[in-house]
Write a protein that holds these residues in place. Sequence first.
Motif, PDB file in Angstrom:
ATOM      1  N   LEU A   1       2.842   2.221   8.613  1.00  0.00           N
ATOM      2  CA  LEU A   1       3.179   2.652   7.243  1.00  0.00           C
ATOM      3  C   LEU A   1       4.349   3.493   7.709  1.00  0.00           C
ATOM      4  CD1 LEU A   1       1.318   3.394   5.455  1.00  0.00           C
ATOM      5  CD2 LEU A   1       0.382   5.311   6.212  1.00  0.00           C
TER       6      LEU A   1
ATOM      7  N   PRO B   1      -0.429  16.896   7.526  1.00  0.00           N
ATOM      8  CA  PRO B   1      -0.844  16.041   6.115  1.00  0.00           C
ATOM      9  C   PRO B   1      -2.285  15.501   5.438  1.00  0.00           C
ATOM     10  CG  PRO B   1       1.144  15.607   7.515  1.00  0.00           C
ATOM     11  CD  PRO B   1       0.350  16.282   8.009  1.00  0.00           C
TER      12      PRO B   1
ATOM     13  N   GLN C   1       0.707  17.975   2.386  1.00  0.00           N
ATOM     14  CA  GLN C   1       0.874  18.956   3.591  1.00  0.00           C
ATOM     15  C   GLN C   1       1.396  20.966   3.295  1.00  0.00           C
ATOM     16  OE1 GLN C   1       3.922  17.981   6.580  1.00  0.00           O
ATOM     17  NE2 GLN C   1       2.939  18.864   8.170  1.00  0.00           N
TER      18      GLN C   1
ATOM     19  N   ALA D   1      -2.405  -1.926   7.852  1.00  0.00           N
ATOM     20  CA  ALA D   1      -2.106  -1.826   8.728  1.00  0.00           C
ATOM     21  C   ALA D   1      -1.571  -0.216   9.014  1.00  0.00           C
ATOM     22  CB  ALA D   1      -1.619  -2.663   9.461  1.00  0.00           C
ATOM     23  N   THR D   2      -2.311   1.243   9.573  1.00  0.00           N
ATOM     24  CA  THR D   2      -1.262   2.212   9.503  1.00  0.00           C
ATOM     25  C   THR D   2      -0.467   2.111  10.578  1.00  0.00           C
ATOM     26  OG1 THR D   2      -3.957   2.954  10.459  1.00  0.00           O
ATOM     27  CG2 THR D   2      -3.266   3.921   8.451  1.00  0.00           C
ATOM     28  N   ASN D   3      -0.543   1.801  11.471  1.00  0.00           N
ATOM     29  CA  ASN D   3       0.379   1.646  12.793  1.00  0.00           C
ATOM     30  C   ASN D   3       2.154   0.731  12.093  1.00  0.00           C
ATOM     31  OD1 ASN D   3      -0.827  -0.773  12.865  1.00  0.00           O
ATOM     32  ND2 ASN D   3       0.487  -1.477  14.479  1.00  0.00           N
TER      33      ASN D   3
ATOM     34  N   TYR E   1       0.951  -1.556   0.268  1.00  0.00           N
ATOM     35  CA  TYR E   1       0.647  -0.011  -0.311  1.00  0.00           C
ATOM     36  C   TYR E   1       0.421   0.867  -0.005  1.00  0.00           C
ATOM     37  CZ  TYR E   1      -3.362   3.069   1.500  1.00  0.00           C
ATOM     38  OH  TYR E   1      -3.820   4.612   1.599  1.00  0.00           O
TER      39      TYR E   1
ATOM     40  N   PHE F   1       4.895  14.464   0.688  1.00  0.00           N
ATOM     41  CA  PHE F   1       5.587  12.644   1.922  1.00  0.00           C
ATOM     42  C   PHE F   1       4.769  10.940   0.908  1.00  0.00           C
ATOM     43  CE2 PHE F   1       7.600  14.942   5.312  1.00  0.00           C
ATOM     44  CZ  PHE F   1       6.728  15.480   5.487  1.00  0.00           C
TER      45      PHE F   1
ATOM     46  N   TYR G   1       0.971  12.088   0.193  1.00  0.00           N
ATOM     47  CA  TYR G   1       0.181  12.830   1.497  1.00  0.00           C
ATOM     48  C   TYR G   1       0.836  14.238   1.472  1.00  0.00           C
ATOM     49  CZ  TYR G   1      -1.819   9.182   4.861  1.00  0.00           C
ATOM     50  OH  TYR G   1      -2.804   8.501   4.932  1.00  0.00           O
TER      51      TYR G   1
ATOM     52  N   LEU H   1      -4.341  13.207   2.895  1.00  0.00           N
ATOM     53  CA  LEU H   1      -4.212  11.642   1.473  1.00  0.00           C
ATOM     54  C   LEU H   1      -4.783  12.913   0.268  1.00  0.00           C
ATOM     55  CD1 LEU H   1      -4.135   8.854   1.215  1.00  0.00           C
ATOM     56  CD2 LEU H   1      -5.989   8.397   1.677  1.00  0.00           C
TER      57      LEU H   1
ATOM     58  N   PHE I   1       7.085   6.502   5.941  1.00  0.00           N
ATOM     59  CA  PHE I   1       6.962   7.762   5.297  1.00  0.00           C
ATOM     60  C   PHE I   1       8.244   8.349   5.325  1.00  0.00           C
ATOM     61  CE2 PHE I   1       2.653   9.847   5.364  1.00  0.00           C
ATOM     62  CZ  PHE I   1       1.751   8.863   6.763  1.00  0.00           C
ATOM     63  N   GLY I   2       8.336   8.382   3.482  1.00  0.00           N
ATOM     64  CA  GLY I   2       9.492   9.151   3.607  1.00  0.00           C
ATOM     65  C   GLY I   2      10.026  10.543   3.727  1.00  0.00           C
ATOM     66  N   THR I   3      10.794  10.721   3.953  1.00  0.00           N
ATOM     67  CA  THR I   3      11.607  12.323   4.728  1.00  0.00           C
ATOM     68  C   THR I   3      10.619  13.925   4.124  1.00  0.00           C
ATOM     69  OG1 THR I   3      13.432  12.279   2.949  1.00  0.00           O
ATOM     70  CG2 THR I   3      13.414  11.110   5.026  1.00  0.00           C
ATOM     71  N   GLY I   4      10.370  13.476   2.630  1.00  0.00           N
ATOM     72  CA  GLY I   4       9.317  15.056   2.438  1.00  0.00           C
ATOM     73  C   GLY I   4      10.219  15.364   1.363  1.00  0.00           C
TER      74      GLY I   4
END
Lengths: 113, 116
Positions: free
Chosen positions: A101, A44, A38, A97-99, A32, A89, A36, A46, A103-106
């Motif tokens: 997830l 942020p 921001q 499962a969002t816990n 997945y 991001f 995002y 989606l 993230f990239g550094t932006g």
Amino acid sequence: QQQVKQSPQSLIVQKGGISIINCAYENTAFDYFPWYQQFPGKGPALLIAIRPDVSEKKEGRFTISFNKSAKQFSLHIMDSQPGDSATYFCAAGVGGATNKLIFGTGTLLAVQP
Amino acid sequence: DAGITQSPRHKVTETGTPVTLRCHQTENHRYMYWYRQDPGHGLRLIHYSYGVKDTDKGEVSDGYSVSRSKTEDFLLTLESATSSQTSVYFCAISESDGLSGANVLTFGAGSRLTVL
């Protein structure tokens, strides 16, 4: 193996141009891949997401391209507008499962008028 | 912000003092999260909760504790703040996107904490 590498760190594009942000991952269990957006002073939100069963997903001017064999995915913003100026991001996760997830550094995008 | 309120929005504190950040949601979401956002690191999960009194650690939980005594409130506590905890803290909830089975994160507006 849990990292998601995002590039570039910052990007300047002229109005009407194409903005491209790239992400790469190592964990082949990721299934997945959301992006995002921001704006300054906000949380942020989606923007668009893709599953690996498709190679591309388009929503308006925003397109995710996904290359499973290369373990890379990218965000393309067509006809970039000053209102698209924001931090973007990428992220990768397993089974929704969002816990879990990661993230990239932006990428800080500035679209010049 | 999907009914998510963070307080305080800004706080400056001294090293060694306790700090509590509050996240309040009005839509009865089961899952709540605390993230921190730092330049060069993106968003990193500190702790999350999957129900009242049910919490678990995230990627960067050292130096933080959480509590959830009511569905609507999720508290993040720094027992003894350090300068490395200067950051922007985001609370989030998750809900199904209704299509792909994925859970979408919705973030609050953030709490900017400065530890001097």
